[in-house]
Scaffold this motif. Structure first.
Motif, PDB file in Angstrom:
ATOM      1  N   ALA B 289       0.870  -1.151   0.102  1.00 10.59           N
ATOM      2  CA  ALA B 289      -0.279  -0.039   0.078  1.00 10.59           C
ATOM      3  C   ALA B 289       0.937   1.217  -0.034  1.00 10.59           C
ATOM      4  CB  ALA B 289      -0.948  -0.040   1.072  1.00 10.59           C
ATOM      5  N   LEU B 290       1.899   1.206   0.848  1.00 13.15           N
ATOM      6  CA  LEU B 290       2.862   2.564   0.971  1.00 13.15           C
ATOM      7  C   LEU B 290       3.404   2.624  -0.683  1.00 13.15           C
ATOM      8  CD1 LEU B 290       4.309   4.212   3.059  1.00 13.15           C
ATOM      9  CD2 LEU B 290       6.348   2.627   2.747  1.00 13.15           C
ATOM     10  N   GLY B 291       4.076   1.397  -1.159  1.00  8.98           N
ATOM     11  CA  GLY B 291       4.494   1.581  -2.480  1.00  8.98           C
ATOM     12  C   GLY B 291       3.617   2.162  -3.393  1.00  8.98           C
ATOM     13  N   TRP B 292       2.085   1.727  -3.415  1.00  6.10           N
ATOM     14  CA  TRP B 292       1.237   2.216  -4.350  1.00  6.10           C
ATOM     15  C   TRP B 292       0.783   3.510  -4.177  1.00  6.10           C
ATOM     16  CZ3 TRP B 292      -3.408   4.235  -4.319  1.00  6.10           C
ATOM     17  CH2 TRP B 292      -4.377   3.918  -5.587  1.00  6.10           C
ATOM     18  N   THR B 293       0.868   3.839  -3.279  1.00  5.61           N
ATOM     19  CA  THR B 293       0.629   5.391  -2.743  1.00  5.61           C
ATOM     20  C   THR B 293       1.584   6.391  -3.086  1.00  5.61           C
ATOM     21  OG1 THR B 293      -0.775   4.565  -0.826  1.00  5.61           O
ATOM     22  CG2 THR B 293      -0.348   6.824  -0.977  1.00  5.61           C
ATOM     23  N   SER B 294       2.954   6.000  -2.672  1.00  2.00           N
ATOM     24  CA  SER B 294       4.101   6.935  -3.087  1.00  2.00           C
ATOM     25  C   SER B 294       3.987   6.791  -4.566  1.00  2.00           C
ATOM     26  CB  SER B 294       5.174   6.344  -2.434  1.00  2.00           C
ATOM     27  OG  SER B 294       6.261   6.959  -2.911  1.00  2.00           O
ATOM     28  N   ALA B 295       3.884   5.941  -5.304  1.00  2.00           N
ATOM     29  CA  ALA B 295       4.034   6.271  -6.746  1.00  2.00           C
ATOM     30  C   ALA B 295       2.661   6.738  -7.345  1.00  2.00           C
ATOM     31  CB  ALA B 295       3.849   4.494  -7.485  1.00  2.00           C
ATOM     32  N   GLN B 296       1.846   6.656  -6.873  1.00  2.00           N
ATOM     33  CA  GLN B 296       0.501   7.457  -7.314  1.00  2.00           C
ATOM     34  C   GLN B 296       0.871   9.102  -7.196  1.00  2.00           C
ATOM     35  OE1 GLN B 296      -2.592   7.246  -8.534  1.00  2.00           O
ATOM     36  NE2 GLN B 296      -2.844   4.975  -8.603  1.00  2.00           N
ATOM     37  N   VAL B 297       1.236   9.413  -5.969  1.00  2.00           N
ATOM     38  CA  VAL B 297       1.589  10.642  -5.596  1.00  2.00           C
ATOM     39  C   VAL B 297       2.660  11.518  -6.452  1.00  2.00           C
ATOM     40  CG1 VAL B 297       2.371  12.237  -3.756  1.00  2.00           C
ATOM     41  CG2 VAL B 297       0.682  10.590  -3.199  1.00  2.00           C
ATOM     42  N   THR B 298       3.856  10.522  -6.665  1.00  4.29           N
ATOM     43  CA  THR B 298       4.794  10.918  -7.322  1.00  4.29           C
ATOM     44  C   THR B 298       4.484  11.094  -9.042  1.00  4.29           C
ATOM     45  OG1 THR B 298       6.293   9.458  -5.876  1.00  4.29           O
ATOM     46  CG2 THR B 298       7.281  10.392  -8.017  1.00  4.29           C
ATOM     47  N   VAL B 299       3.820  10.192  -9.540  1.00  9.93           N
ATOM     48  CA  VAL B 299       3.391  10.219 -10.861  1.00  9.93           C
ATOM     49  C   VAL B 299       2.400  11.369 -10.964  1.00  9.93           C
ATOM     50  CG1 VAL B 299       2.457   9.080 -13.071  1.00  9.93           C
ATOM     51  CG2 VAL B 299       3.868   7.696 -11.328  1.00  9.93           C
ATOM     52  N   ARG B 300       1.556  11.514 -10.032  1.00 10.04           N
ATOM     53  CA  ARG B 300       0.271  12.515 -10.445  1.00 10.04           C
ATOM     54  C   ARG B 300       1.090  14.010 -10.312  1.00 10.04           C
ATOM     55  NH1 ARG B 300      -5.139  10.986 -10.337  1.00 10.04           N
ATOM     56  NH2 ARG B 300      -5.418   8.811 -10.028  1.00 10.04           N
ATOM     57  N   LEU B 301       1.997  13.987  -9.451  1.00  5.79           N
ATOM     58  CA  LEU B 301       2.502  15.454  -9.278  1.00  5.79           C
ATOM     59  C   LEU B 301       3.400  15.607 -10.426  1.00  5.79           C
ATOM     60  CD1 LEU B 301       4.101  15.373  -5.464  1.00  5.79           C
ATOM     61  CD2 LEU B 301       2.125  16.864  -6.637  1.00  5.79           C
ATOM     62  N   TRP B 302       3.980  14.744 -11.073  1.00  3.31           N
ATOM     63  CA  TRP B 302       4.519  14.721 -12.183  1.00  3.31           C
ATOM     64  C   TRP B 302       3.989  15.376 -13.620  1.00  3.31           C
ATOM     65  CZ3 TRP B 302       5.537  13.164 -17.057  1.00  3.31           C
ATOM     66  CH2 TRP B 302       6.730  13.415 -17.999  1.00  3.31           C
ATOM     67  N   LEU B 303       2.980  14.622 -13.710  1.00  5.18           N
ATOM     68  CA  LEU B 303       1.962  14.773 -14.841  1.00  5.18           C
ATOM     69  C   LEU B 303       1.338  16.004 -14.828  1.00  5.18           C
ATOM     70  CD1 LEU B 303      -0.011  11.283 -14.757  1.00  5.18           C
ATOM     71  CD2 LEU B 303       1.595  12.178 -16.615  1.00  5.18           C
ATOM     72  N   ARG B 304       1.197  16.722 -13.705  1.00 13.94           N
ATOM     73  CA  ARG B 304       0.631  17.986 -13.470  1.00 13.94           C
ATOM     74  C   ARG B 304       1.298  19.168 -14.512  1.00 13.94           C
ATOM     75  NH1 ARG B 304      -0.827  18.990  -7.299  1.00 13.94           N
ATOM     76  NH2 ARG B 304      -1.254  21.058  -8.002  1.00 13.94           N
ATOM     77  N   ARG B 305       2.497  18.752 -14.984  1.00 10.83           N
ATOM     78  CA  ARG B 305       3.356  19.634 -15.789  1.00 10.83           C
ATOM     79  C   ARG B 305       2.815  19.549 -17.194  1.00 10.83           C
ATOM     80  NH1 ARG B 305       9.439  17.849 -15.024  1.00 10.83           N
ATOM     81  NH2 ARG B 305       8.596  17.527 -12.998  1.00 10.83           N
ATOM     82  N   LEU B 306       2.054  18.454 -17.533  1.00 12.09           N
ATOM     83  CA  LEU B 306       1.560  18.350 -18.817  1.00 12.09           C
ATOM     84  C   LEU B 306       0.197  18.944 -19.164  1.00 12.09           C
ATOM     85  CD1 LEU B 306       2.297  14.513 -19.641  1.00 12.09           C
ATOM     86  CD2 LEU B 306       3.742  16.473 -19.991  1.00 12.09           C
ATOM     87  N   PRO B 307      -0.262  19.479 -20.379  1.00 14.93           N
ATOM     88  CA  PRO B 307      -1.478  20.337 -20.127  1.00 14.93           C
ATOM     89  C   PRO B 307      -2.507  19.356 -20.019  1.00 14.93           C
ATOM     90  CG  PRO B 307      -0.517  19.786 -22.417  1.00 14.93           C
ATOM     91  CD  PRO B 307       0.371  19.368 -21.322  1.00 14.93           C
TER      92      PRO B 307
END
Lengths: 225, 307
Positions: B289-307
């Protein structure tokens, strides 16, 4: 169908000295549904920037873009993927995923749309047949010629039956025979009802397939029609 | 070249991994790092649980560990008066006289059969409602209630031991939180490396209409699987160590330890039986659960730079 009103695009110039580069300025036009347009202009005129705005890969810094009856500027970011699924894009450099076979590259839009494996297989096979690559479906992009890769890219772009198909210099890396074949496929999509915009500076090709044109120069629309 | 019969299976496997995450988030380094952290987490968790059990046991023991001595020869009326005065105190749950026969039996190992001949003090056992917040103050009140009495204030030491056990428990939980934060950071770094390696593929998926959730889910599923696997390996590796420690600590919790002697298998079984299994079984699931959550947060934060 596709409407640009006073659209401009600025972004920070390379170098980080705070300077701003104006890629597009005051662009306005309307493309009727089911039309075919060439997008012409010299290198650096802003053709790629305009296509990227049209495919929702960029947002304008001024003006308004309307796609499929929706004002894009008023949409939430989360609403854009649904619109993107109605747009097919073909790039000069193909942008295929190197670790996926031709079949899997073409199937990608359907998988993203949630289509099951059983339901997508026949459609992918049919579209690969349409672009003349039925016997190359398991080949990786590295094993395909440039023309074959571009036909896979076109198959990927059209498998969703896009309402809008944009192609950025799709023949730039191909010989004359392959280029003619690619343009024929794009015109076939137009015949099937898609609105098609093709950026090119290959004037011989443009003259061989007469159609209305948008002409850009230094970020401004200088001719339409 | 793959056999024709295997092609559909291979195709489905590749199709389910369009970002090629099996290659860029390989199944070696991340699980090994997480396994090491899970081992530490299992030790910290078991330590915290053990400290909590110790604290509870000592606290419980302290509540009935107060004794009060009246001088030898105190008349029965004086003893009764002292008992009555003690029973009136709000902290006292029970006060009872230790009879002479039991006192003689307790002293037998030191005084032998001579015990009944020796003048013995009167001993009153006191059970308290709970561990006193201020044992010294309580001792003074007990002595005031029974003049001439001496209070054996075990409670002072027990309170300190309980405080020590509570501190150990807090250190265990703090270690657990630190390990969890480190694991989340390690997953985030691995995911960032994956994003960097698959930036173009992410851009293609984004262009084709994949949502942030679609892309984040692909990373999160891979990270969750790898961290869950790592946590499972680490927890499994910790079990023999924990069983040995549990066996060594058994006397502190009222059990019996064979130390380094005795039947090894039996001692291992006894140690395993004493482990906090519910928490240990939950550890791999929490890791995933920790790995899943950490990956979700990391990817979603990065994707915010895309339009």
């Amino acid at each position: 169908m596709v409407r640009f009103s006073g659209v401009g695009l600025r972004y920070p110039a390379p170098g980080g000295d705070g300077a701003v580069r104006e890629a597009l300025r005051g662009i306005g036009f309307t493309l009727p549904e089911g039309s075919f347009h060439w997008l012409l202009g010299p290198s650096g005129a802003g053709k790629t920037s305009l296509l990227r705005l049209m495919q929702l890969a960029l947002r304008p810094t001024e003006g308004e873009i309307e796609l499929f009856g929706k004002r894009v500027g008023r949409l939430r970011r989360a609403a854009l993927p649904r619109l993107r699924r109605r747009i097919g894009v073909v790039h000069q450099d193909f942008r295929l995923l190197a670790h996926l076979s031709a079949f899997d590259n073409v199937a990608l839009p359907l998988r993203i749309a949630g289509r099951t494996e059983a339901a997508l297989r026949a459609d992918v096979a049919e579209i690969l047949r349409w672009v003349g690559l039925a016997d190359r479906s398991e080949a990786l992009p590295a094993g395909l010629s440039g023309g074959e890769q571009q036909r896979v890219a076109i198959a990927r772009a059209v498998i969703i039956r896009p309402a809008l198909l944009v192609a950025d210099e799709p023949t730039g890396n191909l010989d004359a025979e392959q280029a003619a074949r690619v343009i024929a496929l794009l015109r076939e999509m137009h015949r099937l009802g898609s609105t098609v915009v093709v950026a090119s500076h290959a004037m011989k090709l443009v003259e061989a397939y007469p159609a209305p044109a948008l002409r850009l120069d230094s970020g401004r629309l200088v001719a339409h029609g | 070249m793959a056999e024709p019969a295997r092609l559909p299976r291979l195709r489905r496997a590749r199709g389910r991994d369009p970002l090629g995450l099996r290659r860029v988030m390989a199944d070696r380094l991340l699980p090994l790092l997480v396994a090491a952290m899970a081992l530490l987490a299992a030790l910290a968790l078991a330590g915290a649980e053990g400290a909590a059990a110790l604290a509870a046991r000592w606290q419980q023991g302290a509540a009935s560990a107060v004794t009060l001595q009246l001088p030898a020869g105190t008349p029965p009326a004086g003893v009764e008066a002292a008992l009555a005065a003690l029973r009136d105190l709000p902290e006292v749950a029970e006060a009872r006289l230790l009879d002479r026969a039991r006192l003689a039996a307790l002293l037998n190992p030191w005084l032998g059969e001579a015990a009944p001949e020796v003048p013995l003090p009167v001993v009153i056992e006191i059970a308290l409602h709970g561990l006193p917040a201020a044992p010294e103050t309580l001792a003074a009140r007990l002595e005031a209630a029974a003049p001439g009495a001496t209070v054996e204030a075990h409670g002072v030491w027990v309170a300190r031991l309980v405080a020590l056990a509570r501190s150990l428990q807090a250190v265990g939980f703090a270690t657990l939180a630190l390990v969890a934060a480190l694991a989340a950071a390690v997953v985030a770094v691995a995911v960032r490396a994956g994003i960097a390696a698959r930036r173009d593929a992410i851009a293609v998926l984004h262009e084709l209409g994949a949502t942030d959730g679609d892309i984040a889910h692909r990373f999160a599923a891979r990270a969750g699987w790898l961290t869950g696997l790592g946590a499972l390996l680490g927890t499994a590796a910790a079990l023999p160590v924990l069983a040995l420690l549990a066996d060594l600590a058994a006397p502190l919790l009222g059990g019996d330890s064979g130390g380094w002697r005795g039947d090894g298998v039996a001692r291992l079984r006894a140690g395993l039986a004493a482990l906090p299994w519910a928490a240990l079984v939950a550890l791999p699931a929490l890791g995933a659960a920790l790995g899943w959550t950490s990956a979700q947060v990391t990817v979603r934060l990065w994707l915010r730079r895309l339009p």
